[in-house]
Write an enzyme that holds these catalytic residues in place. Structure first.
Site, PDB file in Angstrom:
ATOM      1  N   GLY A  16      27.096  -9.578  75.210  1.00 12.88           N
ATOM      2  CA  GLY A  16      28.064 -10.637  74.928  1.00 12.88           C
ATOM      3  C   GLY A  16      29.032 -10.248  73.812  1.00 12.88           C
ATOM      4  N   ASN A  41      26.802 -14.863  80.807  1.00 17.58           N
ATOM      5  CA  ASN A  41      28.124 -15.092  80.203  1.00 17.58           C
ATOM      6  C   ASN A  41      28.739 -13.773  79.742  1.00 17.58           C
ATOM      7  OD1 ASN A  41      30.183 -16.942  79.465  1.00 17.58           O
ATOM      8  ND2 ASN A  41      29.583 -16.748  77.319  1.00 17.58           N
ATOM      9  N   SER A 130      24.411 -20.754  63.259  1.00 17.65           N
ATOM     10  CA  SER A 130      25.811 -21.176  63.208  1.00 17.65           C
ATOM     11  C   SER A 130      26.029 -22.131  62.042  1.00 17.65           C
ATOM     12  CB  SER A 130      26.133 -21.890  64.521  1.00 17.65           C
ATOM     13  OG  SER A 130      27.361 -22.554  64.432  1.00 17.65           O
ATOM     14  N   TYR A 155      24.520 -28.518  71.438  1.00 15.01           N
ATOM     15  CA  TYR A 155      24.522 -27.094  71.083  1.00 15.01           C
ATOM     16  C   TYR A 155      24.085 -26.917  69.624  1.00 15.01           C
ATOM     17  CZ  TYR A 155      26.179 -22.696  69.237  1.00 15.01           C
ATOM     18  OH  TYR A 155      26.236 -21.506  68.565  1.00 15.01           O
ATOM     19  N   LYS A 159      20.595 -25.162  67.867  1.00 16.85           N
ATOM     20  CA  LYS A 159      20.547 -24.098  66.851  1.00 16.85           C
ATOM     21  C   LYS A 159      19.684 -24.528  65.667  1.00 16.85           C
ATOM     22  CE  LYS A 159      22.641 -20.794  68.663  1.00 16.85           C
ATOM     23  NZ  LYS A 159      22.118 -19.441  68.775  1.00 16.85           N
ATOM     24  N   PHE A 184      30.166 -18.298  60.586  1.00 16.60           N
ATOM     25  CA  PHE A 184      31.240 -19.280  60.557  1.00 16.60           C
ATOM     26  C   PHE A 184      32.056 -19.089  61.854  1.00 16.60           C
ATOM     27  CE2 PHE A 184      30.738 -21.971  56.854  1.00 16.60           C
ATOM     28  CZ  PHE A 184      29.495 -21.516  56.482  1.00 16.60           C
ATOM     29  N   ASN A 204      37.628 -22.575  75.031  1.00 24.77           N
ATOM     30  CA  ASN A 204      37.408 -23.755  74.191  1.00 24.77           C
ATOM     31  C   ASN A 204      37.833 -23.480  72.758  1.00 24.77           C
ATOM     32  OD1 ASN A 204      35.887 -25.229  76.234  1.00 24.77           O
ATOM     33  ND2 ASN A 204      34.310 -23.673  75.913  1.00 24.77           N
TER      34      ASN A 204
HETATM   35  P1  NAD Z   1      28.205 -14.755  74.312  1.00 27.43           P
HETATM   36  O1  NAD Z   1      28.052 -15.813  75.352  1.00 27.43           O
HETATM   37  O2  NAD Z   1      29.368 -13.835  74.428  1.00 27.43           O
HETATM   38  O3  NAD Z   1      26.885 -13.879  74.244  1.00 27.43           O
HETATM   39  C1  NAD Z   1      25.612 -14.387  74.540  1.00 27.43           C
HETATM   40  C2  NAD Z   1      24.952 -13.411  75.494  1.00 27.43           C
HETATM   41  O4  NAD Z   1      23.645 -13.871  75.790  1.00 27.43           O
HETATM   42  C3  NAD Z   1      25.688 -13.285  76.818  1.00 27.43           C
HETATM   43  O5  NAD Z   1      25.855 -11.911  77.113  1.00 27.43           O
HETATM   44  C4  NAD Z   1      24.773 -13.955  77.834  1.00 27.43           C
HETATM   45  O6  NAD Z   1      24.886 -13.365  79.106  1.00 27.43           O
HETATM   46  C5  NAD Z   1      23.419 -13.738  77.201  1.00 27.43           C
HETATM   47  N1  NAD Z   1      22.398 -14.747  77.525  1.00 27.43           N
HETATM   48  C6  NAD Z   1      22.519 -16.096  77.496  1.00 27.43           C
HETATM   49  N2  NAD Z   1      21.351 -16.662  77.794  1.00 27.43           N
HETATM   50  C7  NAD Z   1      20.456 -15.661  78.018  1.00 27.43           C
HETATM   51  C8  NAD Z   1      19.086 -15.626  78.338  1.00 27.43           C
HETATM   52  N3  NAD Z   1      18.391 -16.743  78.512  1.00 27.43           N
HETATM   53  N4  NAD Z   1      18.500 -14.423  78.466  1.00 27.43           N
HETATM   54  C9  NAD Z   1      19.190 -13.280  78.294  1.00 27.43           C
HETATM   55  N5  NAD Z   1      20.496 -13.259  77.986  1.00 27.43           N
HETATM   56  C10 NAD Z   1      21.122 -14.441  77.841  1.00 27.43           C
HETATM   57  O7  NAD Z   1      28.202 -15.485  72.899  1.00 27.43           O
HETATM   58  P2  NAD Z   1      28.506 -14.897  71.452  1.00 27.43           P
HETATM   59  O8  NAD Z   1      29.747 -15.523  70.957  1.00 27.43           O
HETATM   60  O9  NAD Z   1      28.368 -13.424  71.438  1.00 27.43           O
HETATM   61  O10 NAD Z   1      27.310 -15.564  70.639  1.00 27.43           O
HETATM   62  C11 NAD Z   1      26.117 -14.871  70.363  1.00 27.43           C
HETATM   63  C12 NAD Z   1      25.195 -15.779  69.572  1.00 27.43           C
HETATM   64  O11 NAD Z   1      25.842 -16.200  68.386  1.00 27.43           O
HETATM   65  C13 NAD Z   1      24.822 -17.054  70.323  1.00 27.43           C
HETATM   66  O12 NAD Z   1      23.463 -17.341  70.047  1.00 27.43           O
HETATM   67  C14 NAD Z   1      25.709 -18.106  69.711  1.00 27.43           C
HETATM   68  O13 NAD Z   1      25.143 -19.386  69.765  1.00 27.43           O
HETATM   69  C15 NAD Z   1      25.818 -17.622  68.277  1.00 27.43           C
HETATM   70  N6  NAD Z   1      27.042 -18.051  67.601  1.00 27.43           N
HETATM   71  C16 NAD Z   1      28.255 -17.815  68.178  1.00 27.43           C
HETATM   72  C17 NAD Z   1      29.416 -18.267  67.549  1.00 27.43           C
HETATM   73  C18 NAD Z   1      30.769 -18.052  68.169  1.00 27.43           C
HETATM   74  O14 NAD Z   1      31.697 -18.781  67.830  1.00 27.43           O
HETATM   75  N7  NAD Z   1      30.946 -17.095  69.078  1.00 27.43           N
HETATM   76  C19 NAD Z   1      29.327 -18.915  66.321  1.00 27.43           C
HETATM   77  C20 NAD Z   1      28.080 -19.134  65.755  1.00 27.43           C
HETATM   78  C21 NAD Z   1      26.937 -18.693  66.407  1.00 27.43           C
HETATM   79  C1  WQD Z   2      38.757 -24.339  65.450  1.00 26.85           C
HETATM   80  C2  WQD Z   2      39.842 -25.317  65.032  1.00 26.85           C
HETATM   81  C3  WQD Z   2      39.913 -27.304  66.387  1.00 26.85           C
HETATM   82  C4  WQD Z   2      41.110 -25.297  70.099  1.00 26.85           C
HETATM   83  C5  WQD Z   2      33.087 -24.015  67.434  1.00 26.85           C
HETATM   84  C6  WQD Z   2      31.699 -24.558  67.532  1.00 26.85           C
HETATM   85  C7  WQD Z   2      30.826 -23.928  66.478  1.00 26.85           C
HETATM   86  C8  WQD Z   2      30.914 -22.401  66.531  1.00 26.85           C
HETATM   87  C9  WQD Z   2      32.315 -21.907  66.576  1.00 26.85           C
HETATM   88  C10 WQD Z   2      29.097 -21.500  67.774  1.00 26.85           C
HETATM   89  C11 WQD Z   2      39.399 -26.773  65.048  1.00 26.85           C
HETATM   90  C12 WQD Z   2      41.183 -26.502  66.556  1.00 26.85           C
HETATM   91  C13 WQD Z   2      40.750 -25.561  68.798  1.00 26.85           C
HETATM   92  C14 WQD Z   2      42.358 -25.795  70.574  1.00 26.85           C
HETATM   93  C15 WQD Z   2      42.790 -26.741  68.410  1.00 26.85           C
HETATM   94  N1  WQD Z   2      30.298 -21.865  67.706  1.00 26.85           N
HETATM   95  N2  WQD Z   2      41.576 -26.269  67.964  1.00 26.85           N
HETATM   96  N3  WQD Z   2      43.149 -26.480  69.714  1.00 26.85           N
HETATM   97  O1  WQD Z   2      35.228 -26.159  66.565  1.00 26.85           O
HETATM   98  O2  WQD Z   2      35.228 -24.797  64.426  1.00 26.85           O
HETATM   99  O3  WQD Z   2      33.591 -24.302  66.146  1.00 26.85           O
HETATM  100  O4  WQD Z   2      33.046 -22.593  67.601  1.00 26.85           O
HETATM  101  O5  WQD Z   2      28.218 -21.675  67.007  1.00 26.85           O
HETATM  102  O6  WQD Z   2      29.546 -24.383  66.716  1.00 26.85           O
HETATM  103  O7  WQD Z   2      31.744 -25.958  67.323  1.00 26.85           O
HETATM  104  O8  WQD Z   2      35.926 -23.699  66.566  1.00 26.85           O
HETATM  105  O9  WQD Z   2      37.705 -22.424  67.626  1.00 26.85           O
HETATM  106  O10 WQD Z   2      36.858 -24.508  68.779  1.00 26.85           O
HETATM  107  O11 WQD Z   2      38.207 -24.747  66.706  1.00 26.85           O
HETATM  108  O12 WQD Z   2      43.544 -27.379  67.673  1.00 26.85           O
HETATM  109  O13 WQD Z   2      42.719 -25.623  71.745  1.00 26.85           O
HETATM  110  O14 WQD Z   2      40.908 -25.246  65.999  1.00 26.85           O
HETATM  111  O15 WQD Z   2      40.180 -28.677  66.382  1.00 26.85           O
HETATM  112  O16 WQD Z   2      40.043 -27.421  63.991  1.00 26.85           O
HETATM  113  P1  WQD Z   2      35.027 -24.883  65.888  1.00 26.85           P
HETATM  114  P2  WQD Z   2      37.174 -23.794  67.522  1.00 26.85           P
END
Ligand code: NAD
Ligand code: WQD
Length: 343
Positions: A16, A41, A130, A155, A159, A184, A204
């Site tokens: 991912g 994903n 997160s 979600y 976490k 973050f 999103n």
């Molecule tokens: P991502 O979706 O790109 O990566 C997640 C990966 O996990 C994918 O490759 C998916 O195929 C795999 N996966 C999902 N469920 C699985 C399962 N049951 N078994 C095996 N593989 C599985 O997401 P990412 O952005 O790389 O996020 C990685 C981690 O970081 C996640 O746990 C997410 O919640 C956390 N996180 C992400 C963000 C963000 O904004 N991207 C922020 C905070 C925390």
């Molecule tokens: C950032 C800012 C929106 C899209 C989310 C999850 C969080 C973490 C990271 C995994 C906000 C604004 C966004 C758009 C906008 N994920 N926005 N127009 O909401 O801080 O966090 O992703 O753990 O759990 O909630 O990130 O990138 O969605 O938004 O105005 O089309 O951009 O309102 O202020 P967020 P985001």
């Protein structure tokens, strides 16, 4: 029978977005990496690209962290020294529609993994958490001692639940060494433009959305609210370059050599930027004008969120090196080189 395979790190979700950048960082630091991913994903092409970048592809097992028999086999056939658990679902809106899928994957998946680890005698774990677990704190910046709040969606709650499972587990048996990393807002891509974030459908998150508007795939950005109590009225977040985030995982693994129990670290820059500041910075990096309109607030959004990143600096010797310009430059390069992601 003794296992003579080289020691490796197991990265669940390693194909991912964050997992692929962390896989690369570990391989480039000379480590062996085994990726376990069900590809729900992500694309196997990301693993080919890692091969291109690192000169060798990581080992790969396609499968699910909830598959106990598969995990048993994976741990029996590799010498795994620690696990980095990225696998999970992360789409906030989808989690409201499908809460069970989120609790099953993110909570039950973590439990399944920990059971297999304990059975195999592997007790070092780095967990992808997160900043969403803090909910909406009243004061900024957010320190690890800031109490976790009430996340605004399933979600976020999944976490927080997974963190609590890990906290109880670490308290139950001194062999566990757990790093909970609270990310973050990860953005950007590897500077080669070969790997990056590949959202399915309409993104999103802000940065992929802006990138697709700049690239001409989407017409305009909807700015979700300009009446927040922030300097320009739009939401403020702590955006962190995914390459800095990947380095944070290396530092956390090092820390687990000496630190026992469960440790929490914020991984952020300590600097907040508003939606409009992000838009202007992306315009500067891309040389494109980005049309936008002000739209209503998105339900569940908070006004402000940025890290106090001092604990990771002091305890891990880690801090972000890349700023907003690099985040935008690399997100744009990835968008230009791979307008359809890995497709
Ligand atoms: P991502 O979706 O790109 O990566 C997640 C990966 O996990 C994918 O490759 C998916 O195929 C795999 N996966 C999902 N469920 C699985 C399962 N049951 N078994 C095996 N593989 C599985 O997401 P990412 O952005 O790389 O996020 C990685 C981690 O970081 C996640 O746990 C997410 O919640 C956390 N996180 C992400 C963000 C963000 O904004 N991207 C922020 C905070 C925390
Ligand atoms: C950032 C800012 C929106 C899209 C989310 C999850 C969080 C973490 C990271 C995994 C906000 C604004 C966004 C758009 C906008 N994920 N926005 N127009 O909401 O801080 O966090 O992703 O753990 O759990 O909630 O990130 O990138 O969605 O938004 O105005 O089309 O951009 O309102 O202020 P967020 P985001």
């Amino acid at each position: 029978m003794p296992n003579h395979t080289p020691e490796c790190y197991l990265l669940t979700g390693g194909a991912g977005y964050i997992g692929s950048h962390s896989t690369l960082a570990l391989m480039q630091a000379g480590h062996q990496v085994l990726v376990l991913d069900n590809l729900c994903n992500s694309s196997p092409i990301s693993l080919d690209r890692l091969g291109q970048l690192a000169g060798r592809a990581p080992l790969f097992v396609q499968g699910d962290v909830r598959d106990a028999a598969l995990l048993e086999q994976v741990f029996a056939s590799h010498r795994i020294s620690a696990v980095l658990h990225f696998a999970g679902l992360k789409a906030v809106g989808e989690s409201v529609q499908q809460p069970l899928a989120y609790f099953d994957n993110n909570v039950a998946g973590t439990i399944s993994l920990c059971k297999a680890m304990a059975q195999a005698g592997v007790f070092k774990l780095v967990f992808s958490s997160s900043a969403t677990v803090y909910g909406e704190p009243e004061t900024m910046p957010i320190h690890e001692s800031t109490p976790t709040g009430r996340p605004t969606n399933p979600y976020g709650r999944s976490k927080l639940m997974a963190e609590e499972v890990l906290r109880d587990l670490a308290a139950s048996d001194p062999r566990w060494r757990v790093a909970v990393l609270r990310y973050f807002n990860p953005v950007g891509a590897h500077e080669s433009g070969l790997i990056g974030e590949d959202p399915h459908g309409i993104p999103n998150n802000l940065l992929p959305y802006i990138a697709q508007v700049a690239g001409g795939k989407l017409a305009e950005l909807a700015v979700f609210g300009n009446d927040y109590p922030t300097p320009d009225g739009t939401g403020v977040r702590d955006y962190i370059h995914v390459q800095d985030l990947a380095q944070g995982h290396l530092k956390a693994l090092q820390a687990l050599q000496t630190r026992t129990g469960l440790n929490v670290w914020n991984l952020g820059t300590g600097q907040g930027y508003s939606v409009l500041e992000m838009l202007r910075a992306f315009e500067a990096a891309s040389g494109r004008q980005i049309p936008y309109r002000i739209a209503p607030r998105r339900p569940g959004d908070i006004a402000r969120c940025w890290a106090d990143a001092s604990k990771a600096k002091i305890e891990l010797g880690w801090q972000c090196k890349l700023g907003l310009a690099e985040m935008m430059r690399d997100a744009w390069r990835w968008q230009v080189q791979s307008p359809n992601g890995y497709a």
